[in-house]
Design an enzyme around this catalytic site. Sequence first.
Site, PDB file in Angstrom:
ATOM      1  N   LEU A 511       0.811  -1.208   0.000  1.00 34.10           N
ATOM      2  CA  LEU A 511       0.000   0.000   0.000  1.00 34.10           C
ATOM      3  C   LEU A 511       0.848   1.263   0.000  1.00 34.10           C
ATOM      4  O   LEU A 511       0.401   2.322  -0.425  1.00 34.10           O
ATOM      5  CB  LEU A 511      -0.931   0.020   1.220  1.00 34.10           C
ATOM      6  CG  LEU A 511      -1.946  -1.107   1.323  1.00 34.10           C
ATOM      7  CD1 LEU A 511      -2.680  -1.048   2.651  1.00 34.10           C
ATOM      8  CD2 LEU A 511      -2.937  -1.027   0.168  1.00 34.10           C
ATOM      9  N   LYS A 533       1.677  -3.391   8.981  1.00 32.52           N
ATOM     10  CA  LYS A 533       2.758  -2.405   9.039  1.00 32.52           C
ATOM     11  C   LYS A 533       4.023  -3.158   9.447  1.00 32.52           C
ATOM     12  O   LYS A 533       4.145  -3.624  10.578  1.00 32.52           O
ATOM     13  CB  LYS A 533       2.379  -1.348  10.077  1.00 32.52           C
ATOM     14  CG  LYS A 533       3.023  -0.015   9.904  1.00 32.52           C
ATOM     15  CD  LYS A 533       2.400   0.940  10.931  1.00 32.52           C
ATOM     16  CE  LYS A 533       2.921   2.335  10.807  1.00 32.52           C
ATOM     17  NZ  LYS A 533       2.315   3.213  11.823  1.00 32.52           N
ATOM     18  N   ASP A 630       1.952  13.929  16.242  1.00 36.99           N
ATOM     19  CA  ASP A 630       2.219  13.883  14.801  1.00 36.99           C
ATOM     20  C   ASP A 630       0.917  13.846  14.003  1.00 36.99           C
ATOM     21  O   ASP A 630       0.771  13.070  13.053  1.00 36.99           O
ATOM     22  CB  ASP A 630       3.089  12.678  14.455  1.00 36.99           C
ATOM     23  CG  ASP A 630       3.738  12.819  13.071  1.00 36.99           C
ATOM     24  OD1 ASP A 630       3.853  13.956  12.589  1.00 36.99           O
ATOM     25  OD2 ASP A 630       4.125  11.793  12.499  1.00 36.99           O
TER      26      ASP A 630
END
Length: 822
Positions: A511, A533, A630
């Site tokens: 991805l 991930k 973040d």
Amino acid sequence: MEGFAIILLCSFMLSNLTLSITVETLNSTQSIRDGETIVSEGGRFELGFFTPGSSSKRYLGIWYRNISVQTVVWVANREEPLQDLSGVLKLTNQGILVLLNHEGSTVWSSNSSRPARSPVAQLLNSGNLIVKEENENNPESFFWQSFDYPSDTLLQGMKLGRNLITGLDRYLSSWRSPDDPSHGNFTYRYEVGGFPECILREGSVVQFRPGPWNGLRFSGTPELKPNSLFTFGVVFNEKEVYFSYKLRNSSTLSMLVLTHDGFWQRHKWIERTERWEVYVTVQMDNCDNYALCGSYGTCTASNFPECSCLKGFVPKFPEKWDSKLWTDGCVRKTPLNCSSDGFIKYSGVKLPDSRQSSFNYSMNLEQCKNLCKKNCSCTAYANLDIRKGGSGCLLWFVDLVDIREFTENGQEIYIRMAASELDQTESITSNKKERMRIAVICIFSIAVLILGLALVLYLWRKTCNKKPGLLTPISERSSNIKIQKEDLELPEFDLATIACATNNFWTANKLGDGGFGSVYKGILKDGQEIAVKRLSKSSSQGLYEFKNEVMHVAKLQHRNLVKLLGFCIQGDEKMLIYEFMPNKSLDFFIFDQSQSMSLDWPMRYHIINGIARGLLYLHQDSRQRIIHRDLKAGNVLLDNEMSPKISDFGLARSFGEKETTANTKKVVGTYGYMAPEYAIDGLYSIKSDVFSFGVLVLEIVSGKRNRGFCHPDHQLNLLGHAWRLFTAGDSLELISSPIRQTCNTSEVLRSIHVGLLCVQKSSEDRPNMSNVVLMLGSQGPLPQPKQPGFFSERDLVESSSSTTRHKLLSPNDYTVTLLGAR
């Protein structure tokens, strides 16, 4: 006598003869006399004098022109009829319509709050009689319009509701009888106080209400819904609340009418039979009578008798109840005890009268429950909007009145009950729970069997030749991972399972890449889609960030936060397994010219509110107060309904209950989103996230990145540009071109205003997220923002050869880490 008869005959003929004026407009030098009419440009409506039914009195009104049955939709002089044919309608130099009788006395007049230069009156083809300046076509600038003063009929484009600024109340009132258009006994209007509701009254007594608007329909009228004939909806903002509708076919003749006997009906003209047909009557049965079953009673039309008490309640006066005298309602079997009360869910109902309720559009259902739980006076809660899984919060603090049950299209409500009543309710489902227990035991046994088979498969794989691209497991004993798996409080996935789900991490399943490593799409054997991930060996984020993300996200459960399904630690492999987000990240849409076309303003506003609710949960409602550090467009993922989910908690930090600010020597984050006090001094707090959120709001509205923003007139970043437009009163210029046609101006301006409040230079001036959520969901005044952080103009020559810090950021806005001694 013969001469007198001739006069009478002439009068009769004159009363039935109308001469149409060919012009559409009436100026201050013209007049309309009895027998003359004005016809709208499209020929649909006509204005003139008429006599209703068998009455002998004359009225000024508007009616459909080209149908065989005279159907009057608006009457001017309802309470002051003319006694003869001498009526004259004139327009004064001040732009006021006046109706004069034979003595020249005014029996009716319009009004105007502004001076006029060249006023004209015009009958539009919508049936709206307006007074305006001669060349003015902006409805906001009309001096007066009949649509603001309805009679008994609601036409397409009319507003039934209230202007919350001026107090103008557009409501319907029935005719007294078919022969008398004076104000009858019934009115139908929006009543405001708590959450606004349409109320039909006979005199001062409430007779019917369709229920609060839930985004799709009124909760008490499931049969009244958009169809092939018309669409409708409710507008509710800081300026006004109103109901209106639109016909799908402009040639259709249809109208909503409040009849003289108190029925709210939609009529449709049938050309074949040349008559009006009742398309729908909103009041369908006895259960539509307001509060028929009293407080905490519920009405079911298919039952006999119709009324019954809600679970946990009994009739207040049993002897009256047995005699079908239900209006005294029901009372609780067990008194409430605030600290231990719970809630029972009722489905498929018409929500209770909400005029004394409290509401908040930006809360979710869980927040709504918590708010109700904390207030001992709160009797029930429900979602305001049932679209997209439900949103908003509606709270009741009074006895619940006028509830009914439906077989379809009803709503859900959660009613406060004593703990003992909850136990009794739960005991009803005990058999079901026992069956569930047996099922769980069976599933557990099967799982053990599968686990054994998986172990055999794993040992077999160790002896097999490696396939190209297949990962070779390395003994965990030989790895240097210092993470205690039992501390992670999440399911652990086997490496073979993840390799199989991703087709051995096939390139086509990739991805994208991030600071952590690569992300792959996978499909588990049960069909569930996942995002994997995978930590890169060369990643700047190592074991600490890996564990940090798992430890934080594992404890977070919120609809606007990405859900972590588990982890995988095997050999040198470290992976996080998330729910799959089919619509990628927010930056994919707002910063791409072609993709941004698919993200209209309602979606963007929905995303802004969702992000705000997610941050509020992190800062206030989660088990630990968490600073994300973040927040950016690339870290907001979108599910299949385009609902936002905040992701990537590798840099997040937890705060204790009494902590407000922390300091770090390692500044981490993304340029363009970092608050000044954090980027310069390493100070971070919940207000750091608020700053990032403000940047994100302005980016969503404008479609431009804060970092790298350029403008031909100045060298300010996006924040400075937005501030400059705001102070000049030109905030609408900030709007991204793809959403200009779909934007709600008041929502956009409010979002920009809130965004600027969030990016103020001083952290003390910024609101917290609870206030942000309230400001986005309310219509009240907002404080004036001060100058944003990083406002000073940039030096393009210097920026082109900037320091190493500026070179660290890649074109993809990866997170960067800044190191510096302090």
